[in-house]
Design a protein around this motif. Structure first.
Motif: not given
Length: 296
Positions: A183, A210-212, A218, A221
């Motif tokens: 992530a 995951l890109s946030t 994050m 996750a």
């Protein structure tokens, strides 16, 4: 409801001692002043003044109302003065990294908002790379941004060093997979940039699941053993374990510098106040979670 205009006339009559002098003081006719006193007495339902050839005398209700009348006029004057002061309300545009906004609000931004009521503080969040670009495009007066390099002289001021660590779920297996699930923060984030810049062909392949911009997402996750992620030291909790990048053959993370950058064309006394407040809270902003055990 007691009208300010009526209270002003009432105070003038009491202070001048009769209606004619009060009318002269307020630049009104005596009949107008007399009518206003009558309206005020009708509003409160009690006689306020006793009139005779010598002038006027306050009744007991009149004495009570006089105290309130002075207070109400004072409040009215203060409100007008404050509104005049805020008529040309100054706006300060501040940029803060998305993942740190709660830490900044909790430490000093609320204090600034509470203290400087005639300044509108506009806060926008973004990844540091975007904040820096937007500052140069004139969108901000002040930003706080993260970078692996210290700011060049005259272009910024170092506040403190921020440490990031590769983190996995405690007792999890995500960090042991052949292709490492990760992530990361979005594009133009310096932390993401360094992960890819430091990745060598000989290292294990990476897959960004995951890109946030949300550190909460994050961390969740990671805690659920879906990914590993570069997490700021102060966010690491007892559901996570720090993993050694050398042992696990993943990109090393440098120390990151959190720095203050200014738009030199928009600096005012108010922005200087904000900057000084940021500097005064450097120690608190740089603190890590005391429960975090930084060991591999």
């Amino acid at each position: 409801m007691l009208k300010i205009e009526l209270l002003e006339s009432f105070i003038a009559v009491v202070e001048c001692g009769n209606l004619s002098k009060a009318a002269e003081k307020l630049c009104r006719t005596q009949s107008t002043i007399s009518l206003q006193i009558k309206k005020l007495e009708e509003s409160v339902g009690q006689p306020l003044l006793l009139r005779d050839n010598k002038g006027v005398t306050l009744t007991e209700p009149g004495k009570t109302l006089l105290n309130y009348a002075y207070k109400m006029l004072q409040l009215s004057s203060q409100a007008i003065d404050e509104l005049k002061d805020c008529q040309n309300r100054e706006v300060i545009r501040l940029g803060v990294p998305t993942d740190y906004i709660n830490r900044y609000l909790g430490s000093f931004l609320l204090e600034f908002i509470r203290e400087f009521t005639c300044i509108e503080l506009v806060i926008d969040t973004d990844v540091s790379g975007n904040l820096y670009k937007r500052l140069h495009n004139g969108e901000f007066d002040v930003i706080v941004a993260t970078h692996w390099q210290t700011p060049a002289a005259g272009h910024g001021e170092l506040l403190f060093e921020r440490r990031f660590h590769w983190v996995a779920a405690k007792g999890g297996t995500a960090h042991k997979r052949e292709t490492v699930p990760m992530a990361l923060y979005p594009e133009n984030c310096p932390i993401r940039a360094q992960v890819f810049a430091n990745h060598q062909i000989s290292m294990r392949p990476m897959s960004v699941l995951l890109s946030t911009p949300s550190p909460t997402a994050m961390c969740m996750a990671v805690e659920n053993d879906l990914v590993i992620a570069p997490i700021a030291e102060f966010r690491i909790n007892d559901k996570m374990q720090i993993i050694d990048p050398i042992e696990h053959n993943i990109p090393p993370l440098p120390a990151f510098n959190e720095s203050l950058y200014l738009n030199p064309e928009t600096q005012t006394e108010a922005t200087n106040q904000l900057i000084n407040l940021i500097k005064a809270n450097v120690q608190e902003l740089g603190e890590i979670n005391q429960d975090t055990q930084v060991q591999y």
